[in-house]
Enzyme design. Structure first.
Site, PDB file in Angstrom:
ATOM      1  N   ASP A  75       1.842   3.826  -6.666  1.00 56.08           N
ATOM      2  CA  ASP A  75       1.074   4.238  -5.499  1.00 56.08           C
ATOM      3  C   ASP A  75       1.436   5.689  -5.191  1.00 56.08           C
ATOM      4  O   ASP A  75       1.803   6.430  -6.100  1.00 56.08           O
ATOM      5  CB  ASP A  75       1.339   3.302  -4.317  1.00 56.08           C
ATOM      6  CG  ASP A  75       0.139   3.161  -3.396  1.00 56.08           C
ATOM      7  OD1 ASP A  75      -0.258   4.181  -2.789  1.00 56.08           O
ATOM      8  OD2 ASP A  75      -0.416   2.054  -3.270  1.00 56.08           O
ATOM      9  N   HIS A 105      -0.133   8.073  -7.281  1.00 52.42           N
ATOM     10  CA  HIS A 105      -1.366   8.493  -6.599  1.00 52.42           C
ATOM     11  C   HIS A 105      -1.223   9.857  -5.942  1.00 52.42           C
ATOM     12  O   HIS A 105      -2.057  10.243  -5.132  1.00 52.42           O
ATOM     13  CB  HIS A 105      -1.765   7.456  -5.552  1.00 52.42           C
ATOM     14  CG  HIS A 105      -2.193   6.149  -6.138  1.00 52.42           C
ATOM     15  ND1 HIS A 105      -2.589   5.073  -5.354  1.00 52.42           N
ATOM     16  CD2 HIS A 105      -2.285   5.725  -7.430  1.00 52.42           C
ATOM     17  CE1 HIS A 105      -2.903   4.047  -6.146  1.00 52.42           C
ATOM     18  NE2 HIS A 105      -2.712   4.421  -7.398  1.00 52.42           N
TER      19      HIS A 105
END
Length: 391
Positions: free
Chosen positions: A217, A240
């Protein structure tokens, strides 16, 4: 003024030396019953060492020697009698293999209401792969625990710590002031769900330096109420990217301001530097943000502001973000985009982005100039800017 006879000097030096020794409390977790075998529960031993350190009026060091120490969910809580407690960790702390044991807790290792806690070295292995598999299977699973959490604390140092395979977020800083993290390593699979590397919210004076984050993430996520953050020399990927947001989930929400991200590398990440807000009414804001000296390598969305975040098109009543984004500077950002649109400003129709500045930006796609896309965004450019600005 009279001078002391020489025969008193050795006695004075002896007393002074022993006084300094008495001022330092050293606590080895083995002395409290901890075991290095990785299978014996050492939770109570660590808590006993903490109780001793916290009760002391003198600075204290809790030492974790080489070995593998099994810990259940553990909360180190203040207020303590001194503001200088150090964890010096040469070993590895292990979560139970059965993810359900800590998976129902909010945190695996947490610090609350502490002042002057430092952590030096060590590995935290949260054994999160079992929970990831459960979540990916669609079964009913616990939400999972953050590996290391600091809340309502101040004057915290984390130095040369490694976090492996967190169930959820690796490190969370919530409601804290004056936190310095450096030399941190985060490692988790690129497809591990919700495993943000470092998350900061409702905190001020946070510095993150010289860290390498590989996760599933956001490498670093910045939530509501984060102010005066300095992030420098970060390598991110997989992951991310570095995200401010999601913001604006709540109607009454603290804003984000005075954030600098400097000298960072993004390697094959989903995003580079991102600001993200929900498409719903909110009093939140993001302002005075600097992204500077950044290299992108095969990044899907190198520069992005997304104010229309609405997963599954649910819970976004007006489809317009109330978050105000202003004074965001992108300086000396170059590298390669994995998609044709390398710069995307998708801002709120009700509160357009203002004060966006692009300076010396050069991003390519397939060895050609990439594209830019703007909606409801205004600002200026200086120097060479590629793709051609749409501001």
């Amino acid at each position: 003024m009279a001078t002391l006879p020489h025969l008193f000097l050795p006695l004075i030096l002896f007393l002074s030396f022993n006084s300094s020794l008495a001022a330092l409390l050293n606590l080895n977790v083995l002395s409290f019953g901890a075991k290095t075998d990785g299978t014996t529960d050492s939770t109570n031993a660590f808590l006993s060492a903490w109780t001793g350190a916290c009760a002391s009026t003198n600075p204290a060091t809790i030492y974790v020697p080489k070995g593998r120490f099994l810990l259940r969910s553990v909360n180190f809580r203040g207020k303590c009698n001194n503001n200088a407690i150090s964890f010096r960790i040469d070993g590895t702390l292990l979560a139970p293999v059965d993810y359900r044991i800590i998976g129902k807790a909010d945190n695996w290792i947490s610090f609350q209401y502490v002042d002057g806690v430092s952590i030096y070295g060590g590995k935290l292995d949260a054994k999160g792969t079992g929970l990831w598999a459960c979540k990916n299977s669609g079964k009913a699973c616990p939400s999972g625990a953050t590996t290391l959490s600091f809340s309502n604390s101040k004057n915290v140092v984390v130095d040369r710590l490694t976090s492996l395979n967190s169930q959820m977020f690796h490190i969370v800083i919530n409601g804290c002031h004056n936190v310095k993290m450096q030399g941190v390593t985060v490692i988790a699979s690129g497809n591990s769900p919700n495993t943000d590397g470092i998350h900061v919210q409702l905190s001020s004076g946070v510095t993150i330096l010289d860290s390498n984050i590989q996760t599933g993430d956001d490498c670093i996520s910045i939530g509501p109420g984060a102010t005066n953050l300095w992030i420098e020399k970060i390598t991110c990927g997989p992951g991310h990217g570095i995200s401010i947001g999601s913001l604006g989930k709540d109607q009454n929400e603290a804003g984000v301001q005075n954030v600098t991200v400097k000298t960072a590398k993004f390697m094959g990440t989903q995003n580079g530097v991102r600001i993200k807000s929900w498409a719903r009414p909110s009093s939140g804001f993001a302002r005075n943000i600097v992204f500077q000296h950044i290299v992108m390598k095969n990044v899907e969305n190198p520069i992005v502001i997304d104010q229309n975040y609405c997963p599954g098109n649910k819970n976004c009543p007006d489809q317009v973000s109330g978050v105000k984004v202003s004074n965001v500077r992108y300086q000396d950002i170059h590298g390669t985009s994995a998609t044709q649109v390398a710069v995307k400003f998708d801002c709120s129709a009700k509160h357009p982005c203002s004060g966006i500045r692009l300076e010396e930006v050069k991003l390519t796609y397939n060895n050609e100039v990439a594209e830019a896309s703007c909606k409801h965004a205004a600002g200026t450019i200086s120097g060479v800017v590629q793709p051609t600005s749409c501001l």
